[in-house]
Motif scaffolding. Structure first.
Motif, PDB file in Angstrom:
ATOM      1  N   SER A 175      88.671  57.120   2.950  1.00 25.20           N
ATOM      2  CA  SER A 175      87.514  56.887   3.830  1.00 25.20           C
ATOM      3  C   SER A 175      87.125  58.225   4.442  1.00 25.20           C
ATOM      4  N   MET A 176      85.891  58.299   4.937  1.00 27.06           N
ATOM      5  CA  MET A 176      85.427  59.542   5.555  1.00 27.06           C
ATOM      6  C   MET A 176      84.240  59.246   6.444  1.00 27.06           C
ATOM      7  N   ILE A 177      84.069  60.092   7.491  1.00 29.33           N
ATOM      8  CA  ILE A 177      82.949  59.932   8.415  1.00 29.33           C
ATOM      9  C   ILE A 177      82.603  61.287   9.029  1.00 29.33           C
ATOM     10  N   ASP A 178      81.334  61.488   9.313  1.00 24.86           N
ATOM     11  CA  ASP A 178      80.863  62.650  10.065  1.00 24.86           C
ATOM     12  C   ASP A 178      81.064  62.361  11.545  1.00 24.86           C
ATOM     13  N   VAL A 179      81.753  63.246  12.247  1.00 25.97           N
ATOM     14  CA  VAL A 179      81.981  63.053  13.679  1.00 25.97           C
ATOM     15  C   VAL A 179      80.762  63.574  14.426  1.00 25.97           C
TER      16      VAL A 179
END
Length: 329
Positions: free
Chosen positions: A226-230
């Motif tokens: 999984s991945m996300i832009d903070v």
């Protein structure tokens, strides 16, 4: 970079500069588009009813972000070029967080008629310069008169044959890791809010994020789950991953080194620096989860673990401090 003054410098024809009303819509479009270089994925740039952008993967990753004067930026804190960098970065980071490579930006600019032409040109320069760092181009958009300066950017990206890295794939036992800086921009915002312009490291981090764009596709190749832009705050954004994946996430405070300038500013302003680190987001760091068997490269530093449960915790317990930004609170 010279400091910009207060709002009074931005009235009609300030400093003898022509306003956008003075040169008209098409005159401004001509000036702006003349400043835009086209990258290798742009097959047809500005000038027609629409641009044509190569999509070798046969899938296009797309996102949109809006910046409003006085809410997302202030012109007495940031130059026009700074705002261009910020607007582009907010979107390019979202593309990278899907494991994709950015290819193009579309920009809609709504502005007061007395805005200086040079400000719009500076904005275009900043947008183009930030896009160029990843080989992308500003390929078109729209303009309109508005009492409030508003910039809406749409970014496009290419997955390069890889599946997208989404928020819903984290599993208990995965390692949580971060690529890029965190807390710097939030600290810079606090410094500016208190009426100061130093430390420059923090103020410049707010004005122009330094985003680890290549880390997004790199994470995809490494097998990130999984991945996300903070963008809204580390704990707040990790909450989205936890909810989408049906897991808990625990963050370790000791995984973060507080740089000297941040520590000094926190002490002078009476702020816990971990508030900036855990709840600040405009550095646009990338947070991702990886299977424990993956050997992480230096770009990715472990900061926690995925656990059973449904909450984001800090050092194994509940965190009662601020968690991030909410546009409507």
């Amino acid at each position: 970079m010279s400091e910009r003054g207060g709002a009074g410098q931005y009235g009609p024809n300030a400093g003898g500069d022509a306003s956008v009303a003075g040169i008209g819509e098409f005159g401004l479009i001509g000036r702006v588009t003349a400043r835009l270089a086209m990258g290798p994925t742009t097959l047809l740039g500005p000038g027609d009813d629409a641009a044509v952008v190569a999509a070798p993967d046969a899938r296009v990753v797309a996102c949109t972000d809006v910046l409003v004067d006085g809410r997302h930026f202030r012109r007495d804190w940031c130059s026009a070029r700074d705002v261009g960098h910020r607007a582009a970065a907010a979107n390019l980071a979202d593309i990278a967080a899907m494991g994709a490579t950015p290819t193009a930006l579309l920009v809609a600019l709504c502005m007061p008629a007395d805005l200086e032409t040079s400000w719009a040109e500076g904005l275009a320069d900043g947008l183009a310069a930030e896009a160029a760092t990843v080989g992308a181009s500003v390929v078109g958009g729209d303009m309109s008169a508005s009492p409030t300066l508003t910039i809406a950017v749409t970014a496009l990206g290419d997955l390069g044959g890889r599946p997208p890295v989404v928020r819903s794939g984290a599993r208990p036992g995965d390692v949580l890791a971060l690529a890029g800086r965190i807390g710097y921009a939030a600290a810079g915002l606090t410094v500016l809010t208190r009426g100061f312009r130093t430390p420059r490291l923090l103020v410049e981090a707010y004005r122009r994020p330094q985003v680890a764009y290549p880390a997004g596709p790199q994470a995809a190749l490494l097998g990130a789950t999984s991945m996300i832009d903070v963008s809204d705050g580390l704990l707040a954004d990790l909450g989205h991953v936890a909810q989408a994946s049906g897991v808990g996430i625990d963050v370790r405070r000791d995984a973060f080194e507080v740089p000297r300038q941040m520590a000094d500013a926190a002490r002078a302003l009476g702020v816990d620096p971990y508030t900036w680190i855990l709840a600040g987001g405009e550095d646009h760091a990338l947070a991702a989860t990886f299977p424990p068997t993956v050997a992480l490269p230096p770009e990715w530093r472990p900061i926690g673990l995925v656990t059973e449960g449904a909450q984001v915790t800090v050092d194994g317990g509940a965190y009662d401090g601020p968690r991030g930004w909410d546009h409507f609170r």
